[in-house]
Write a protein that holds these residues in place. Sequence first.
Motif, mmCIF file in Angstrom:
data_model
loop_
_atom_site.group_PDB
_atom_site.id
_atom_site.type_symbol
_atom_site.label_atom_id
_atom_site.label_comp_id
_atom_site.label_asym_id
_atom_site.label_seq_id
_atom_site.Cartn_x
_atom_site.Cartn_y
_atom_site.Cartn_z
ATOM 1 N N PRO A 172 22.683 -50.211 41.562
ATOM 2 C CA PRO A 172 22.495 -51.040 42.765
ATOM 3 C C PRO A 172 21.754 -52.334 42.489
ATOM 4 O O PRO A 172 21.786 -53.254 43.304
ATOM 5 C CB PRO A 172 21.684 -50.120 43.695
ATOM 6 C CG PRO A 172 20.984 -49.174 42.768
ATOM 7 C CD PRO A 172 21.926 -48.960 41.619
ATOM 8 N N TYR A 173 21.044 -52.401 41.345
ATOM 9 C CA TYR A 173 20.259 -53.597 41.025
ATOM 10 C C TYR A 173 21.017 -54.574 40.136
ATOM 11 O O TYR A 173 20.487 -55.644 39.805
ATOM 12 C CB TYR A 173 18.954 -53.198 40.339
ATOM 13 C CG TYR A 173 18.076 -52.329 41.216
ATOM 14 C CD1 TYR A 173 17.330 -52.873 42.254
ATOM 15 C CD2 TYR A 173 18.018 -50.951 41.005
ATOM 16 C CE1 TYR A 173 16.536 -52.070 43.056
ATOM 17 C CE2 TYR A 173 17.228 -50.147 41.804
ATOM 18 C CZ TYR A 173 16.485 -50.713 42.832
ATOM 19 O OH TYR A 173 15.707 -49.912 43.617
ATOM 20 N N ALA A 174 22.228 -54.222 39.717
ATOM 21 C CA ALA A 174 23.002 -55.117 38.863
ATOM 22 C C ALA A 174 23.463 -56.329 39.666
ATOM 23 O O ALA A 174 23.847 -56.213 40.827
ATOM 24 C CB ALA A 174 24.219 -54.381 38.298
ATOM 25 N N PRO A 175 23.395 -57.535 39.064
ATOM 26 C CA PRO A 175 23.834 -58.733 39.780
ATOM 27 C C PRO A 175 25.336 -58.683 40.049
ATOM 28 O O PRO A 175 26.113 -58.156 39.251
ATOM 29 C CB PRO A 175 23.473 -59.870 38.811
ATOM 30 C CG PRO A 175 23.402 -59.231 37.474
ATOM 31 C CD PRO A 175 22.918 -57.842 37.711
ATOM 32 N N LYS A 176 25.742 -59.248 41.193
ATOM 33 C CA LYS A 176 27.129 -59.197 41.587
ATOM 34 C C LYS A 176 27.677 -60.602 41.790
ATOM 35 O O LYS A 176 26.965 -61.499 42.229
ATOM 36 C CB LYS A 176 27.277 -58.411 42.889
ATOM 37 C CG LYS A 176 26.756 -56.986 42.833
ATOM 38 C CD LYS A 176 26.860 -56.310 44.180
ATOM 39 C CE LYS A 176 26.292 -54.893 44.150
ATOM 40 N NZ LYS A 176 26.358 -54.237 45.475
ATOM 41 N N GLY A 177 28.959 -60.764 41.488
ATOM 42 C CA GLY A 177 29.669 -61.981 41.799
ATOM 43 C C GLY A 177 28.993 -63.244 41.318
ATOM 44 O O GLY A 177 28.695 -63.409 40.129
ATOM 45 N N PHE A 178 28.729 -64.135 42.267
ATOM 46 C CA PHE A 178 28.167 -65.436 41.952
ATOM 47 C C PHE A 178 26.777 -65.316 41.327
ATOM 48 O O PHE A 178 26.393 -66.112 40.468
ATOM 49 C CB PHE A 178 28.111 -66.282 43.218
ATOM 50 C CG PHE A 178 27.667 -67.700 42.986
ATOM 51 C CD1 PHE A 178 28.455 -68.579 42.235
ATOM 52 C CD2 PHE A 178 26.465 -68.147 43.495
ATOM 53 C CE1 PHE A 178 28.043 -69.882 42.017
ATOM 54 C CE2 PHE A 178 26.050 -69.451 43.281
ATOM 55 C CZ PHE A 178 26.849 -70.318 42.536
ATOM 56 N N ALA A 179 26.015 -64.313 41.757
ATOM 57 C CA ALA A 179 24.678 -64.115 41.190
ATOM 58 C C ALA A 179 24.762 -63.811 39.696
ATOM 59 O O ALA A 179 23.934 -64.289 38.907
ATOM 60 C CB ALA A 179 23.960 -62.983 41.918
ATOM 61 N N ARG A 180 25.762 -63.035 39.306
ATOM 62 C CA ARG A 180 25.916 -62.720 37.886
ATOM 63 C C ARG A 180 26.314 -63.957 37.100
ATOM 64 O O ARG A 180 25.884 -64.155 35.967
ATOM 65 C CB ARG A 180 26.953 -61.624 37.715
ATOM 66 C CG ARG A 180 27.123 -61.169 36.281
ATOM 67 C CD ARG A 180 27.891 -59.885 36.179
ATOM 68 N NE ARG A 180 27.901 -59.368 34.830
ATOM 69 C CZ ARG A 180 28.442 -58.205 34.482
ATOM 70 N NH1 ARG A 180 29.008 -57.443 35.402
ATOM 71 N NH2 ARG A 180 28.414 -57.798 33.227
ATOM 72 N N VAL A 181 27.179 -64.812 37.693
ATOM 73 C CA VAL A 181 27.557 -66.060 37.031
ATOM 74 C C VAL A 181 26.336 -66.944 36.819
ATOM 75 O O VAL A 181 26.139 -67.527 35.748
ATOM 76 C CB VAL A 181 28.636 -66.794 37.853
ATOM 77 C CG1 VAL A 181 28.918 -68.167 37.261
ATOM 78 C CG2 VAL A 181 29.912 -65.968 37.903
ATOM 79 N N LEU A 182 25.488 -67.050 37.854
ATOM 80 C CA LEU A 182 24.272 -67.853 37.728
ATOM 81 C C LEU A 182 23.338 -67.286 36.660
ATOM 82 O O LEU A 182 22.744 -68.034 35.874
ATOM 83 C CB LEU A 182 23.547 -67.902 39.074
ATOM 84 C CG LEU A 182 24.154 -68.789 40.157
ATOM 85 C CD1 LEU A 182 23.333 -68.689 41.437
ATOM 86 C CD2 LEU A 182 24.228 -70.238 39.687
ATOM 87 N N GLU A 183 23.221 -65.982 36.614
ATOM 88 C CA GLU A 183 22.335 -65.350 35.627
ATOM 89 C C GLU A 183 22.832 -65.605 34.216
ATOM 90 O O GLU A 183 22.057 -65.977 33.324
ATOM 91 C CB GLU A 183 22.264 -63.850 35.897
ATOM 92 C CG GLU A 183 21.308 -63.111 34.980
ATOM 93 C CD GLU A 183 21.300 -61.623 35.267
ATOM 94 O OE1 GLU A 183 22.277 -60.941 34.851
ATOM 95 O OE2 GLU A 183 20.352 -61.141 35.892
ATOM 96 N N THR A 184 24.140 -65.432 33.999
ATOM 97 C CA THR A 184 24.706 -65.665 32.667
ATOM 98 C C THR A 184 24.617 -67.135 32.282
ATOM 99 O O THR A 184 24.261 -67.484 31.149
ATOM 100 C CB THR A 184 26.166 -65.200 32.629
ATOM 101 O OG1 THR A 184 26.245 -63.829 33.040
ATOM 102 C CG2 THR A 184 26.741 -65.336 31.229
ATOM 103 N N GLY A 185 24.942 -68.016 33.235
ATOM 104 C CA GLY A 185 24.853 -69.442 32.948
ATOM 105 C C GLY A 185 23.440 -69.891 32.639
ATOM 106 O O GLY A 185 23.219 -70.714 31.736
ATOM 107 N N GLY A 186 22.469 -69.357 33.373
ATOM 108 C CA GLY A 186 21.077 -69.698 33.095
ATOM 109 C C GLY A 186 20.635 -69.234 31.719
ATOM 110 O O GLY A 186 19.905 -69.936 31.016
ATOM 111 N N ALA A 187 21.094 -68.043 31.322
ATOM 112 C CA ALA A 187 20.747 -67.535 29.994
ATOM 113 C C ALA A 187 21.320 -68.431 28.900
ATOM 114 O O ALA A 187 20.643 -68.745 27.915
ATOM 115 C CB ALA A 187 21.251 -66.100 29.834
ATOM 116 N N TRP A 188 22.587 -68.854 29.082
ATOM 117 C CA TRP A 188 23.193 -69.744 28.082
ATOM 118 C C TRP A 188 22.500 -71.104 28.055
ATOM 119 O O TRP A 188 22.323 -71.696 26.987
ATOM 120 C CB TRP A 188 24.681 -69.926 28.394
ATOM 121 C CG TRP A 188 25.535 -68.828 27.821
ATOM 122 C CD1 TRP A 188 26.097 -67.779 28.484
ATOM 123 C CD2 TRP A 188 25.897 -68.678 26.439
ATOM 124 N NE1 TRP A 188 26.797 -66.979 27.618
ATOM 125 C CE2 TRP A 188 26.691 -67.513 26.351
ATOM 126 C CE3 TRP A 188 25.633 -69.395 25.287
ATOM 127 C CZ2 TRP A 188 27.228 -67.063 25.144
ATOM 128 C CZ3 TRP A 188 26.169 -68.942 24.085
ATOM 129 C CH2 TRP A 188 26.949 -67.801 24.018
#
Length: 279
Positions: A8-24
């Motif tokens: 339930p705590y895994a990022p979903k959709g756009f939030a996951r894109v933002l998280e991955t993009g921020g990491a890169w």
Amino acid sequence: MSQTPHDPYAPKGFARVLETGGAWLLALLWILPLAFAFWAAFHPPEFATRFTLTAPLTFENFTRAWVAAPFARYFLNTILLVTMIFVSQIILCTLAAYAFARFEFPGRGIAFALVLAQLMIMPDVLIVENYRTMSALSLVDTLPGIALPYVASAFGIFLLRQTFRTVPKELDDAARVEGANALQVLMKVYVPLARPIYIAYGLVSVSYHWNNFLWPLIITNSVEARPLTVGLQVFSSGDQGVDWSVICAATLLTSGPLLIGFLMFQRQFVQSFMRAGIR
């Protein structure tokens, strides 16, 4: 057919894109300066800021950097300095953390609160008073003068104290039944169980004091006492412009041992903090 459990705590959709993009983005911000340093250090000065596949490789920049400054002396000073600080911190922090974790004594809460308060004070705030103290002790321009303000660490005391508190007290009782005194219990029970924490803290302490610049710059005046970070300023004090190739070569000479050490022990470093069991 079994299904993968849903987090339930895994990022979903756009939030996951933002998280991955921020990491890169953060990865690029960290890797680009390092990539430039490697490029400039291994290529002639005329190619330092020109990226072309036909640029020749060379080690001459490292030779020029080594000759331009007494790196052998700087390396010796730095190794002696970080060893002196780390050994003293391990001894003092271990004893203090053991006392805070396992002994009841008047004022223990107040004393530990003062230790935590020190974590909130920037070391740079104490530079003037530390310099006055070192001057009164005739330790200006000496390695002990650089090391003395850091022989104990509030962070080390806190980290080890929290780790020692996770050790079951039954192990204390078993050791004391065998006739061990308090110091023997510490050395034979607590220290071996906290070995991963010592590794992690050692990497933090050594890297910090290896890279420390402001305090060694203020307290030293001669080559005989200067560490590597202060010695690097010789490459930015010339009147003939900036030679990025030599500067980057000197920087890699200085930071190379730390970089190699971290790459070798990064797994132990991460696992040590994960296994700390701080609570």
